[in-house]
Design a protein around this motif. Sequence first.
Motif, PDB file in Angstrom:
ATOM      1  N   ALA A 109      15.202  47.322 -31.211  1.00 56.11           N
ATOM      2  CA  ALA A 109      15.496  45.695 -31.389  1.00 56.11           C
ATOM      3  C   ALA A 109      16.850  45.258 -30.989  1.00 56.11           C
ATOM      4  N   THR A 110      17.734  46.469 -31.324  1.00 54.07           N
ATOM      5  CA  THR A 110      19.112  46.130 -31.037  1.00 54.07           C
ATOM      6  C   THR A 110      19.545  45.455 -29.505  1.00 54.07           C
ATOM      7  N   HIS A 111      19.018  46.038 -28.484  1.00 53.30           N
ATOM      8  CA  HIS A 111      19.304  45.702 -27.101  1.00 53.30           C
ATOM      9  C   HIS A 111      18.892  43.970 -26.985  1.00 53.30           C
ATOM     10  N   ARG A 112      17.927  43.644 -27.900  1.00 46.45           N
ATOM     11  CA  ARG A 112      17.899  42.149 -27.890  1.00 46.45           C
ATOM     12  C   ARG A 112      18.626  41.173 -28.855  1.00 46.45           C
ATOM     13  N   TYR A 113      18.717  41.851 -30.011  1.00 49.28           N
ATOM     14  CA  TYR A 113      19.604  40.876 -30.771  1.00 49.28           C
ATOM     15  C   TYR A 113      21.045  41.588 -31.045  1.00 49.28           C
ATOM     16  N   GLY A 114      21.299  42.615 -30.517  1.00 50.55           N
ATOM     17  CA  GLY A 114      22.945  42.844 -30.531  1.00 50.55           C
ATOM     18  C   GLY A 114      23.260  43.612 -31.887  1.00 50.55           C
ATOM     19  N   ASP A 115      24.442  44.445 -31.680  1.00 45.98           N
ATOM     20  CA  ASP A 115      24.975  44.981 -32.655  1.00 45.98           C
ATOM     21  C   ASP A 115      25.255  44.331 -33.880  1.00 45.98           C
ATOM     22  N   ILE A 116      25.558  44.905 -34.983  1.00 45.96           N
ATOM     23  CA  ILE A 116      25.847  44.071 -36.090  1.00 45.96           C
ATOM     24  C   ILE A 116      27.308  43.505 -36.007  1.00 45.96           C
ATOM     25  N   ASN A 117      27.596  42.441 -36.408  1.00 43.58           N
ATOM     26  CA  ASN A 117      28.868  41.624 -36.310  1.00 43.58           C
ATOM     27  C   ASN A 117      29.382  41.468 -37.891  1.00 43.58           C
ATOM     28  N   ILE A 118      28.529  40.873 -38.610  1.00 40.51           N
ATOM     29  CA  ILE A 118      29.135  40.865 -39.945  1.00 40.51           C
ATOM     30  C   ILE A 118      27.877  41.213 -40.976  1.00 40.51           C
ATOM     31  N   SER A 119      27.968  42.163 -41.900  1.00 39.94           N
ATOM     32  CA  SER A 119      27.008  42.628 -42.894  1.00 39.94           C
ATOM     33  C   SER A 119      26.959  41.518 -44.170  1.00 39.94           C
ATOM     34  N   LEU A 120      25.892  41.044 -44.257  1.00 36.34           N
ATOM     35  CA  LEU A 120      25.665  39.973 -45.515  1.00 36.34           C
ATOM     36  C   LEU A 120      25.337  40.632 -46.699  1.00 36.34           C
ATOM     37  N   THR A 121      26.486  41.406 -47.319  1.00 35.91           N
ATOM     38  CA  THR A 121      26.494  41.867 -48.638  1.00 35.91           C
ATOM     39  C   THR A 121      26.580  41.047 -49.662  1.00 35.91           C
ATOM     40  N   THR A 122      26.135  41.375 -50.765  1.00 39.54           N
ATOM     41  CA  THR A 122      26.367  40.438 -52.104  1.00 39.54           C
ATOM     42  C   THR A 122      27.942  40.582 -52.630  1.00 39.54           C
ATOM     43  N   GLN A 123      28.661  41.605 -52.349  1.00 43.99           N
ATOM     44  CA  GLN A 123      30.006  41.981 -52.626  1.00 43.99           C
ATOM     45  C   GLN A 123      30.408  43.102 -51.726  1.00 43.99           C
TER      46      GLN A 123
END
Length: 272
Positions: A109-123
């Motif tokens: 799926a990454t070639h469609r939505y790209g690499d991680i820019n921000i990890s939406l962690t809780t802390q």
Amino acid sequence: MTAPRTTRLAALLALPVTLALSGAATAPAVAAERTFQINLNQLNDSGGKGTAMLSLNGNQLTVKIESEGLVPGQPHAQHLHGSTDGHDFHCPDASDDMDGDGILNNTEATHRYGDINISLTTQGGTTPDSGLAVDRMPMADAAGKLSYERTLPVSQDVVDHIKDLHIVQHGIDPNGNKKYDFEGAGKSELDPKLPQEATAPADCGIVEGAAVGSLPVGGVETGGGTADSNEIPTALAGACGLAVVAAAGTLVLRRRIRAAAAAAEPTGRGAA
């Protein structure tokens, strides 16, 4: 006596107009908050769906997510994927299952939505290095619903390219036993210590557009183009209002000066 009196009257009447024009010139510019909506749609027949809101206030980004249909009682890794260099990414679909095993894994799926820019962690950290920090990811409740909200500082690149980013939530349950295990889809290609179910994408959504009154990337706020909204920014509207008041005050001033001058002039009656 007539000329000095008229001059003093003109000065007094001009004071409100001068103050109004001064206020228009010195009124501080107020940056409007920009809000974007993302509709999350299922991947891998997960049943996951939801809505996310991204709000930018300067370099502070607030992310709110309400989703459902997720694996109950399990953590769900979630990220802002995409590019801040102008590359156009989208959400994948079933046709991106390269090996045809029936599971769209993260690598496919990454070639469609790209690499991680921000990890939406809780802390804690939000860099791509925290992408698999499942112990700091939000957990779905017993009904498979997930609520998330966090405000975090972001780079200017993210601010300028917020419309090029999108949200992906991970975690599926193809064998329906309401937990992550290795029986459903084997090992994760990202980390063999994790089951594929924990890392495969469950839903994805792209930015739908700006909310009413906000400015698009590349518009007035970033120094190029024009706003696509009929709304006038608050600071500009205030300055325009003061200018209108000042213009009206100038017209009234002129009329009053003429009236005062006429009243001060001799009528000619009783003259020698």
